[in-house]
Design a protein around this motif. Sequence first.
Motif, PDB file in Angstrom:
ATOM      1  N   UNK A  96      16.588  -6.379  -6.800  1.00 36.46           N
ATOM      2  CA  UNK A  96      16.328  -5.936  -8.177  1.00 36.46           C
ATOM      3  C   UNK A  96      17.198  -6.699  -9.178  1.00 36.46           C
ATOM      4  N   UNK A 172      10.336  -9.789 -10.872  1.00 34.90           N
ATOM      5  CA  UNK A 172      10.679  -8.842 -11.945  1.00 34.90           C
ATOM      6  C   UNK A 172      12.020  -8.199 -11.600  1.00 34.90           C
ATOM      7  N   UNK A 173      12.944  -8.205 -12.549  1.00 35.00           N
ATOM      8  CA  UNK A 173      14.286  -7.704 -12.255  1.00 35.00           C
ATOM      9  C   UNK A 173      14.623  -6.522 -13.153  1.00 35.00           C
ATOM     10  N   UNK A 174      15.605  -5.733 -12.714  1.00 36.90           N
ATOM     11  CA  UNK A 174      16.140  -4.669 -13.559  1.00 36.90           C
ATOM     12  C   UNK A 174      17.450  -5.087 -14.190  1.00 36.90           C
TER      13      UNK A 174
END
Lengths: 329, 293
Positions: A96, A172-174
């Motif tokens: 993430x 997609x990253x947090x």
Amino acid sequence: MTSTIAASETVESMTAPDAALAIETRGLVKRFGTQLAVNDVNLSVPRGSVFGFLGPNGSGKTTTIRVLLGLAAATGGSVRVLGEEMPDRLASVLPRIGALVEGPGFYPFLSGTANLHRLDSADRFASPATRTARVKAALERVGLSHAAGKKVHAYSLGMKQRLGIANALLMPRELLVLDEPTNGLDPQGTREVRTLVRSLAADGITVFVSSHLLDEIELMCTHAAVMSVGRIVAQGTLDELRRTGEVYVRIITPDDDLARAALAELGIAAGYPVGGRLSALLPDPSIAPETIVSALVAAGARVRGFDIEGATLEDRFVALTGEGFDVAQ
Amino acid sequence: MSLNSVSTARSVPETDTGPASPSGGSLLRSELIVLFRRGRTLAMLGALAAIPIMIALAIKLSPAKLSAAKGPPFLDQVSNNGLFLVVTALLISLPLFLPLTIGVVAGDTIAGEASLGTLRYLLIAPAGRIRLLLVKYAGVAAFCFVGTAVVAITGTLVGLAFFPVGRVTLLSGDTVGIGEAIGRLSLVSSFVFVSLLGLSAIGLFISTLTVVPVGAMAATVVMSVVVQILDALPQLGWLHPWLFSHYWIDFADLLRQPISFASFGENALLQLGYIVVFGALAIGRFASKDVLS
């Protein structure tokens, strides 16, 4: 909370893990032999913030980042990233996170595209079916499409830096951890990185960006922490960092020696002029501006500009980390 | 700190569209692609391929027939039967050339990634430390296989092209047909491939100790040389069965009638022991290592 300037003030009240924090360290210590690289660091990075991690060279920023990402083991203290205990939950947290750590690292004998394919294949959660499309999109996002097929040894430092950012954006990253992202970039590239960080933040991604460039932090970030000699010496929103109640006097004069002497008589210690401008902390804000100006004129200093204002981030930074070229030991 | 406004606006990015589809084979495939597309690897395979060619040329161009006593074993038989070129080439490659190339590949595994700066990016991808070690070892083993195969296949092709090929006389004096002979040569090649796996594990371990790949490569090659010297000292007889090079030249057992697999088994067991011990050391070292490069 009115002020979170001193990290030590916030510790006691925040022992319980906070779900609103993307990164949370408590009493983090990292020792190399006898050298204490990171000393009792309590970081609180709110989710959704663009968090500037400031500090002179050698202050322990990169070491802290290495511990956050599980590259190095902490000597003491606890680390939570995206709400998960580290390093126990490393395998589920790392996918993430996108990161650029201590400059880009690539295979010089592979093309930009092949390098990203290689690193993406190391991520067990990255689907091979979408790999080609994701690599292409990431290269496009950092403006490297034209050089995608070139071998990386032919890349300039700035292009490698862009490729490093593209690698962080493959999935997609947090949370994005960017260690000195504008290193080696031209002014155009620096602006692009700033725009990119803003657009990522607008998507709700937390961005943790380390830098020793104050302007960069001031333009990009909502929050910041200042590190010096392994410790966090200040932390909070940018406004909280600037708002310290300190007042500075700025004087534009060609006669800085005379002016300094006159200021000294009023108990104001001024440093050397920067860009023809003297800057000094007012120890006693009750000294009236006109008192200072008349003292300057009486001493024979030609006053061409005069201002009294609050501290800038740079004033705070210098006050916290010291002036001059000494690299922190 | 007021962060309510931002935290509510946060949209959770989707890490996966469907159920997590672990692509475990992806990293291994990528490792093999990076290894075998690399110029250095291809150059080393080219050098290995040159060994049987050089032997063939030397025999072909020398006017006098060699006596059996001179030169490496089997060399005198090559001009009678081209298939012996494979055995001769493997015998010559095994003590030095193959360990040299394996030292380069195995020494580079972790230290090479560290020196390029790619190790930290593989780890935060995250590749997983033990998974990365396993993939790296599989890569070296693949190189051992391909390296041996290159010597054997080039040897066969060059032998067939330059020398007469007929029924093969084994070391025991029996003769076998070409089909059977090719089978025996495959066994000999497998023996050589297996012989290299212990050294590969040592190289992998050494590679976790440093960030200087050249150092790890040199140390691995030195290990192979030192162990072979120790194996040649009769005073250290008690130590010999434990040295990874001890059974290397015993592949001759596969060229007798009846065929004996005893040394094949002992060698495989010894190599397995080295893989377990040095694999465990590598995991123990790398799993807890601070990656600071």
